[in-house]
Structures are given as structure tokens and as C-alpha cells.
Motif scaffolding. Structure first.
Motif, PDB file in Angstrom:
ATOM      1  N   LEU A 162      -5.159  -6.070   6.870  1.00 11.23           N
ATOM      2  CA  LEU A 162      -6.377  -6.845   6.638  1.00 11.23           C
ATOM      3  C   LEU A 162      -7.136  -6.141   5.514  1.00 11.23           C
ATOM      4  CD1 LEU A 162      -7.658  -7.656  10.249  1.00 11.23           C
ATOM      5  CD2 LEU A 162      -6.820  -9.280   8.540  1.00 11.23           C
ATOM      6  N   THR A 163      -7.618  -6.920   4.540  1.00  4.85           N
ATOM      7  CA  THR A 163      -8.255  -6.272   3.388  1.00  4.85           C
ATOM      8  C   THR A 163      -9.725  -5.997   3.652  1.00  4.85           C
ATOM      9  OG1 THR A 163      -8.251  -8.501   2.491  1.00  4.85           O
ATOM     10  CG2 THR A 163      -6.833  -6.884   1.426  1.00  4.85           C
ATOM     11  N   ASP A 164      -9.943  -4.980   4.487  1.00  5.89           N
ATOM     12  CA  ASP A 164     -11.301  -4.499   4.715  1.00  5.89           C
ATOM     13  C   ASP A 164     -11.669  -3.564   3.576  1.00  5.89           C
ATOM     14  OD1 ASP A 164      -9.725  -2.300   5.288  1.00  5.89           O
ATOM     15  OD2 ASP A 164     -11.222  -1.520   6.693  1.00  5.89           O
ATOM     16  N   LEU A 165     -12.746  -2.841   3.731  1.00  5.97           N
ATOM     17  CA  LEU A 165     -13.193  -1.960   2.652  1.00  5.97           C
ATOM     18  C   LEU A 165     -12.171  -0.869   2.344  1.00  5.97           C
ATOM     19  CD1 LEU A 165     -15.227  -0.899   0.637  1.00  5.97           C
ATOM     20  CD2 LEU A 165     -16.552   0.071   2.533  1.00  5.97           C
ATOM     21  N   THR A 166     -11.614  -0.249   3.372  1.00  6.85           N
ATOM     22  CA  THR A 166     -10.650   0.823   3.136  1.00  6.85           C
ATOM     23  C   THR A 166      -9.398   0.297   2.437  1.00  6.85           C
ATOM     24  OG1 THR A 166     -11.444   2.034   5.065  1.00  6.85           O
ATOM     25  CG2 THR A 166      -9.245   2.581   4.273  1.00  6.85           C
ATOM     26  N   ARG A 167      -8.915  -0.829   2.932  1.00  5.50           N
ATOM     27  CA  ARG A 167      -7.721  -1.449   2.331  1.00  5.50           C
ATOM     28  C   ARG A 167      -8.001  -1.814   0.864  1.00  5.50           C
ATOM     29  NH1 ARG A 167      -2.738  -1.248   1.842  1.00  5.50           N
ATOM     30  NH2 ARG A 167      -1.725  -3.185   1.215  1.00  5.50           N
ATOM     31  N   SER A 168      -9.166  -2.340   0.602  1.00  2.00           N
ATOM     32  CA  SER A 168      -9.517  -2.708  -0.764  1.00  2.00           C
ATOM     33  C   SER A 168      -9.528  -1.481  -1.658  1.00  2.00           C
ATOM     34  CB  SER A 168     -10.904  -3.354  -0.806  1.00  2.00           C
ATOM     35  OG  SER A 168     -10.934  -4.469   0.048  1.00  2.00           O
ATOM     36  N   ALA A 169     -10.056  -0.373  -1.122  1.00  2.00           N
ATOM     37  CA  ALA A 169     -10.093   0.852  -1.913  1.00  2.00           C
ATOM     38  C   ALA A 169      -8.670   1.324  -2.225  1.00  2.00           C
ATOM     39  CB  ALA A 169     -10.857   1.940  -1.161  1.00  2.00           C
ATOM     40  N   GLN A 170      -7.784   1.184  -1.244  1.00  2.00           N
ATOM     41  CA  GLN A 170      -6.381   1.552  -1.485  1.00  2.00           C
ATOM     42  C   GLN A 170      -5.790   0.698  -2.602  1.00  2.00           C
ATOM     43  OE1 GLN A 170      -4.642   0.965   2.392  1.00  2.00           O
ATOM     44  NE2 GLN A 170      -4.894   3.119   2.985  1.00  2.00           N
ATOM     45  N   LEU A 171      -6.088  -0.587  -2.573  1.00  2.00           N
ATOM     46  CA  LEU A 171      -5.562  -1.495  -3.595  1.00  2.00           C
ATOM     47  C   LEU A 171      -6.079  -1.117  -4.971  1.00  2.00           C
ATOM     48  CD1 LEU A 171      -5.812  -4.928  -1.715  1.00  2.00           C
ATOM     49  CD2 LEU A 171      -3.756  -3.562  -2.187  1.00  2.00           C
ATOM     50  N   VAL A 172      -7.394  -0.844  -5.018  1.00  2.00           N
ATOM     51  CA  VAL A 172      -7.994  -0.463  -6.300  1.00  2.00           C
ATOM     52  C   VAL A 172      -7.374   0.833  -6.794  1.00  2.00           C
ATOM     53  CG1 VAL A 172     -10.125   0.327  -7.403  1.00  2.00           C
ATOM     54  CG2 VAL A 172     -10.158  -1.682  -5.908  1.00  2.00           C
ATOM     55  N   ALA A 173      -7.194   1.785  -5.874  1.00  2.00           N
ATOM     56  CA  ALA A 173      -6.643   3.082  -6.267  1.00  2.00           C
ATOM     57  C   ALA A 173      -5.245   2.931  -6.859  1.00  2.00           C
ATOM     58  CB  ALA A 173      -6.609   4.015  -5.053  1.00  2.00           C
ATOM     59  N   SER A 174      -4.436   2.110  -6.214  1.00  2.00           N
ATOM     60  CA  SER A 174      -3.065   2.028  -6.719  1.00  2.00           C
ATOM     61  C   SER A 174      -2.975   1.175  -7.983  1.00  2.00           C
ATOM     62  CB  SER A 174      -2.126   1.511  -5.622  1.00  2.00           C
ATOM     63  OG  SER A 174      -2.521   0.216  -5.251  1.00  2.00           O
ATOM     64  N   ARG A 175      -3.886   0.223  -8.089  1.00  2.00           N
ATOM     65  CA  ARG A 175      -3.837  -0.616  -9.275  1.00  2.00           C
ATOM     66  C   ARG A 175      -4.316   0.136 -10.509  1.00  2.00           C
ATOM     67  NH1 ARG A 175      -7.042  -5.928  -8.445  1.00  2.00           N
ATOM     68  NH2 ARG A 175      -8.747  -4.634  -9.222  1.00  2.00           N
ATOM     69  N   THR A 176      -5.348   0.982 -10.333  1.00  2.00           N
ATOM     70  CA  THR A 176      -5.948   1.655 -11.482  1.00  2.00           C
ATOM     71  C   THR A 176      -5.412   3.065 -11.667  1.00  2.00           C
ATOM     72  OG1 THR A 176      -7.709   2.516 -10.094  1.00  2.00           O
ATOM     73  CG2 THR A 176      -8.125   0.408 -11.197  1.00  2.00           C
ATOM     74  N   TYR A 177      -4.645   3.568 -10.702  1.00  2.00           N
ATOM     75  CA  TYR A 177      -4.208   4.966 -10.694  1.00  2.00           C
ATOM     76  C   TYR A 177      -5.391   5.920 -10.685  1.00  2.00           C
ATOM     77  CZ  TYR A 177       0.254   2.903 -11.840  1.00  2.00           C
ATOM     78  OH  TYR A 177       1.368   2.131 -11.823  1.00  2.00           O
ATOM     79  N   ARG A 178      -6.527   5.470 -10.133  1.00  2.00           N
ATOM     80  CA  ARG A 178      -7.699   6.360 -10.090  1.00  2.00           C
ATOM     81  C   ARG A 178      -8.272   6.392  -8.672  1.00  2.00           C
ATOM     82  NH1 ARG A 178     -11.303   4.608 -15.023  1.00  2.00           N
ATOM     83  NH2 ARG A 178     -12.502   6.401 -14.342  1.00  2.00           N
ATOM     84  N   PRO A 179      -7.611   7.145  -7.825  1.00  2.00           N
ATOM     85  CA  PRO A 179      -8.047   7.182  -6.420  1.00  2.00           C
ATOM     86  C   PRO A 179      -9.447   7.765  -6.236  1.00  2.00           C
ATOM     87  CG  PRO A 179      -6.304   8.786  -6.815  1.00  2.00           C
ATOM     88  CD  PRO A 179      -6.398   7.948  -8.063  1.00  2.00           C
ATOM     89  N   PHE A 180      -9.801   8.730  -7.087  1.00  2.00           N
ATOM     90  CA  PHE A 180     -11.087   9.384  -6.844  1.00  2.00           C
ATOM     91  C   PHE A 180     -12.277   8.421  -6.891  1.00  2.00           C
ATOM     92  CE2 PHE A 180     -14.814  11.870  -8.330  1.00  2.00           C
ATOM     93  CZ  PHE A 180     -15.047  12.544  -7.143  1.00  2.00           C
ATOM     94  N   PRO A 181     -12.492   7.723  -8.011  1.00  2.00           N
ATOM     95  CA  PRO A 181     -13.628   6.792  -8.012  1.00  2.00           C
ATOM     96  C   PRO A 181     -13.461   5.665  -6.994  1.00  2.00           C
ATOM     97  CG  PRO A 181     -12.348   6.546 -10.028  1.00  2.00           C
ATOM     98  CD  PRO A 181     -11.778   7.743  -9.317  1.00  2.00           C
ATOM     99  N   ALA A 182     -12.245   5.264  -6.733  1.00  2.00           N
ATOM    100  CA  ALA A 182     -12.041   4.165  -5.775  1.00  2.00           C
ATOM    101  C   ALA A 182     -12.527   4.559  -4.382  1.00  2.00           C
ATOM    102  CB  ALA A 182     -10.560   3.789  -5.731  1.00  2.00           C
ATOM    103  N   TYR A 183     -12.072   5.722  -3.917  1.00  2.00           N
ATOM    104  CA  TYR A 183     -12.444   6.122  -2.552  1.00  2.00           C
ATOM    105  C   TYR A 183     -13.889   6.596  -2.470  1.00  2.00           C
ATOM    106  CZ  TYR A 183      -7.548   5.533  -1.388  1.00  2.00           C
ATOM    107  OH  TYR A 183      -6.304   4.989  -1.184  1.00  2.00           O
ATOM    108  N   LEU A 184     -14.353   7.181  -3.577  1.00  2.00           N
ATOM    109  CA  LEU A 184     -15.753   7.625  -3.587  1.00  2.00           C
ATOM    110  C   LEU A 184     -16.681   6.412  -3.445  1.00  2.00           C
ATOM    111  CD1 LEU A 184     -17.373  10.248  -3.881  1.00  2.00           C
ATOM    112  CD2 LEU A 184     -17.684   9.673  -6.300  1.00  2.00           C
TER     113      LEU A 184
END
Ligand SMILES: Nc1ncnc2c1ncn2[C@@H]1O[C@H](COP(=O)(O)OP(=O)(O)OP(=O)(O)O)[C@@H](O)[C@H]1O
Ligand SMILES: [Mg+2]
Lengths: 216, 242
Positions: free
Chosen positions: A167-189
């Protein structure tokens, strides 16, 4: 954090936050309603009911939330041959889980009152239910608000495990953003900041309500 | 009015009441005295079944005390109980406390209950405290509200469990005065008390309990001046000296 990162990814994250909020809110409502009955049932003078709800609470507290979630979203529907909406099933799973904790809070709130309150009410001729409704619960309510807020905050954070059931909740969305942009730090922050904004707002609002109640 | 026959109460192994027989007549004021732990509170609490008797029979106005349910609620509504530590409802004003029984139990309409409650608060000298919460009242005032709350149910008898023991000495008098008024009006009363002056003045009968039995009973002038039992004498000489 570069502004273009936010501009490009914030909408997705906020959408995820929307799902997190809906999920937590609906589950919390179920948890509050069900949990109040659980708390009352645990204190019931009728032993079988008290024992049954004690078992209910023990099982829910003694097994991982993740496993409960998987059981309710995938396990039970398959065993019964049902098609269920995953979001709704998740709401039910979190609601049931929360009801165990709310039940304990309600029970403790009631038990923290002086036994004399119940005795005074009963000796006026009130039934157990009348005494609960008019004497015990109104007093217990004030005492349970702080721990219930805690439970709400915990619940909101714990909904992040739904990322595991896609389910694309906030955490899942952050994972998607992280993998799409290769920038986990700003995504999870950013995700952390949004979670915090939600829990902080909630506990501030609750503190306000509590102060209101205490004036009376 | 209240008849108790062969009452025993055990808490597990502890045998607290060991065969109590007591008959309280309508309009009678009975004071129960005795050392701490002798079972006075337990006896009183058995009368409205806040404690479950282990053995024995209790009759209220000629009818056996029901074991539970609505019938028991109805009997309790007819027996006022006043506790050592008041137990007012802290989330209600004095007025609401007094209204609570009639409104919740009897379904009386709020306007009528309000009139009744104001009348009773006036009777205990607290009409000006109607809107105060218990936390804003002194112990003596709280206890008087508690008496008014019990009276609002128009009970046939009142049970008092050391109503002045939790009070500062200077507040005892105002509560005893209210109780004396009640006695004068003919209320049937069972009063567990350490106030020997009150017992001597108001009681029709004084009961001395020790070790879970009634050791001696009689009119106050007999109990306080020429008790038959050695245990009564020993107890009285101890409490009357202080
Ligand atoms: N709910 C209970 N469970 C176990 N024991 C109890 C309970 N209530 C009272 N007791 C015991 O029963 C005995 C008699 O108690 P009770 O309160 O009736 O005495 P009392 O005469 O009222 O004393 P006091 O003057 O101190 O109020 C005591 O030993 C007390 O510890
Ligand atoms: Mg006592």
C-alpha cells in the motif's frame, strides 16, 4: 535539500501521507470504540466475558503487528475464499490491534479511580451500568486522554509497516522516491519530517482538549 | 426495619463477623462502637450488600435482602449510606451530586430534582455552595453534601460509617449537628462512630462490638456508666480517657 527535489517529489510523498493519515484515523476510531468495550468487558462482573477479553488482549499484545496484518490482509481472506480490499483489511487489522492497547488504557483508567466511587453510586441504587455511565466513565475519560494520545501517535507511526503489503502510504512513497531518484537521504528525511508534523500536531491538539476538560 | 440473623462474614480465612444478630426498629438510632478491626464497617456494608455475607439472613422492612439485580438496586435506593471518606462525585457540583440519585435512579425530571436538591442543601446548611465542586469544599461541607445526596433518595434508613473520622476536629460538630437533626426527625439510623458524646446523646441503643461479635448492647446511659462486660469497660476506659 535542493528545491527541485521537493518540487518533483513532494506531491507523491504528500499523497502517501494522505493514505497514512486515513489509515491511522480510521483504525484509531475502530480502536477507540472497540477498545472501550474491551476495557469494560475485562472488568465485567461476569467472569467468562472478563476471561475471554483478557485472552483477546493477551494474544494481540503477544504477537507481532506485522504478522497480524499479514494474517488479516492475506491469510484469512484466502482461507475463506474472499476478495478483500487491502486498504480496508489493513484498517481492520490496525483497529483490532489498537483495541487491545486502548482496552488496557481504559481498564487502567477505571481501576485508578477510588473504589468508593463505584460503591457510593451503587449504594444510591444505581445499577452497574448506570454507575459506569454517569460516575466512573466521565472521571476515567480525563485520565485516559494522555495515554490514548500516546496510543494514537504509536498507531500512526506503526502504520508504516503497510509498506510491506504494497500500500503506498508515506513510507512506501518515500521508498519509491528513493529508488527512483537514487537519493534516499532527502527522500526519507522528508518522510520523517511529515510523520513528525502529523504526530506533533495531533499531540498538541490533544493537549488543548485535555486542558479544556480539566478546567471544569 | 433492619433485621440481621446469624450473620457471618469471612474474607478467605479471616473470620470477621462471627454470628451477628441485630434488629433495628423503625425510627431507632443505633450506634455501633468498638475497637479497630472488630468488624463494624463490614457489618454495615453487609446491610446493603456492598459486602456479600458468607452466612446468615438480612431482612429490610420485613423482606429478605435480594442477592442482586434490580431488586437489590431498589433496596439500596431505600438505604442511605454515608462513608468515612465522603465519596462525592468529583466531576459534579454539590447540587449535581445531590440530584444524581433522583435523576439517574428514579428518572425524576431535572427541574424537580433541582428543587429537591436545593431544599436538602439548605437543610444541611449549604444552599450557597450548590455550584461548588467537591474539591472546593471543606471536609465537613463535603460530608454534609454526602448526607444530602443520600437523603435525596428519601431512604427508609441511613447507614453511617464513621462519618466524622476523616474530619479535622473543628469540622466534626457541623456534621454531627446535621445527624442530630435527622435523628430528631425520626430517621432510622445505624451509626458506626468513635464519637462517644454523640452516641451518649443521640443513640437509643449502643452496641459494643469486638472480635466479630456483639459483646454488649443497651441504652447509652447503661453502656457508658455501668457496662456488664469487662471488655466493654476496658474499651470505654481507653476511649473516654483521650
Ligand atoms: N475487603 C476485605 N478483604 C479482606 N479483609 C478485609 C476486607 N475488609 C475488611 N477486612 C478485614 O476485616 C477486619 C474487620 O474490618 P472492618 O473494616 O469491618 O473493621 P472496623 O471495625 O470497621 O475497623 P475500623 O474501626 O478500623 O474501621 C479487618 O481485619 C480487616 O482487615
Ligand atoms: Mg471501619
Amino acid at each position: 535539500m535542493p528545491p527541485d527535489f521537493l518540487a518533483q517529489n513532494l506531491p507523491l510523498l504528500l499523497k502517501g501521507a494522505g493514505m497514512t493519515l486515513r489509515l491511522a484515523f480510521l483504525a484509531f476510531v475502530i480502536g477507540l470504540v472497540l477498545g472501550t468495550f474491551v476495557g469494560l468487558a475485562r472488568l465485567s462482573p461476569w467472569r467468562p466475558l472478563a476471561l475471554l477479553t483478557t485472552a483477546y488482549v493477551e494474544v494481540l499484545r503477544g504477537t507481532p503487528l506485522m504478522v497480524q496484518l499479514l494474517l488479516i490482509v492475506f491469510g484469512i481472506p484466502q482461507a475463506l475464499g474472499l476478495q478483500v480490499d487491502e486498504f480496508r483489511a489493513a484498517v481492520v487489522a490496525f483497529g483490532i490491534n489498537s483495541s487491545a492497547y486502548v482496552g488496557e488504557i481504559v481498564r487502567a483508567g477505571i481501576q485508578s479511580l477510588d473504589r468508593g466511587q463505584m460503591e457510593a453510586a451503587r449504594s444510591l441504587g444505581m445499577s452497574y451500568a448506570q454507575a459506569m455511565r454517569w460516575v466512573i466513565l466521565p472521571q476515567a475519560l480525563r485520565r485516559v486522554i494522555p495515554p490514548l494520545v500516546n496510543e494514537g501517535v504509536t498507531l500512526l507511526k506503526e502504520t508504516s509497516v503497510v509498506a510491506m503489503i504494497a500500500l503506498t502510504d508515506l513510507t512506501r512513497s518515500a521508498q519509491l522516491v528513493a529508488s527512483r531518484t537514487y537519493r534516499p537521504f532527502p527522500a526519507y528525511l522528508t518522510a520523517a519530517a511529515i510523520y513528525f508534523a502529523m504526530t506533533f500536531t495531533f499531540s498538541r491538539l490533544a493537549a488543548l482538549v485535555e486542558r479544556r476538560l480539566r478546567v471544569e | 426495619m433492619i433485621r440481621i440473623e446469624g450473620l457471618h462474614k469471612r474474607f478467605g480465612k479471616l473470620h470477621v463477623l462471627k454470628g451477628i444478630d441485630l434488629h433495628v426498629r423503625p425510627g431507632e438510632v443505633v450506634c455501633i462502637i468498638g475497637p479497630s478491626g472488630s468488624g463494624k464497617s463490614t457489618l454495615l456494608r453487609c446491610i446493603n450488600r456492598l459486602e456479600e455475607p458468607t452466612e446468615g439472613r438480612i431482612y429490610i422492612a420485613g423482606r429478605p435482602l435480594p442477592p442482586g439485580g434490580r431488586e437489590l438496586d431498589q433496596v439500596r435506593a431505600e438505604l442511605g449510606m454515608v462513608f468515612q471518606r465522603f465519596h462525592l462525585f468529583p466531576h459534579m457540583t454539590a447540587l449535581e451530586n445531590v440530584m444524581s440519585g433522583p435523576v439517574i435512579v428514579k428518572g425524576m425530571d431535572r427541574a424537580a430534582a433541582r428543587r429537591l436538591a436545593l431544599e436538602l442543601l439548605a437543610k444541611v446548611g449549604l444552599q450557597d455552595k450548590a455550584d461548588a465542586y467537591p474539591a472546593q469544599l471543606s471536609g465537613g461541607q463535603q460530608q454534609r453534601v454526602a448526607i444530602a445526596r443520600a437523603l435525596a433518595m428519601e431512604p427508609k434508613a441511613m447507614l453511617f460509617d464513621e462519618p466524622t473520622s476523616a474530619l479535622d476536629p473543628e469540622l466534626v460538630g457541623e456534621v454531627l449537628a446535621v445527624m442530630k437533626d435527622l435523628a430528631r426527625e425520626g430517621m432510622t439510623m445505624v451509626v458506626v462512630t468513635h464519637e462517644m458524646g454523640f452516641a451518649r446523646e443521640v443513640a437509643d441503643r449502643v452496641i459494643f462490638m469486638d472480635g466479630g461479635v456483639i459483646v454488649e448492647e443497651g441504652p447509652p446511659e447503661v453502656i457508658f456508666t455501668s457496662p456488664r462486660e469487662e471488655r466493654t469497660r476496658a474499651f470505654l476506659s481507653k476511649v473516654l480517657r483521650v
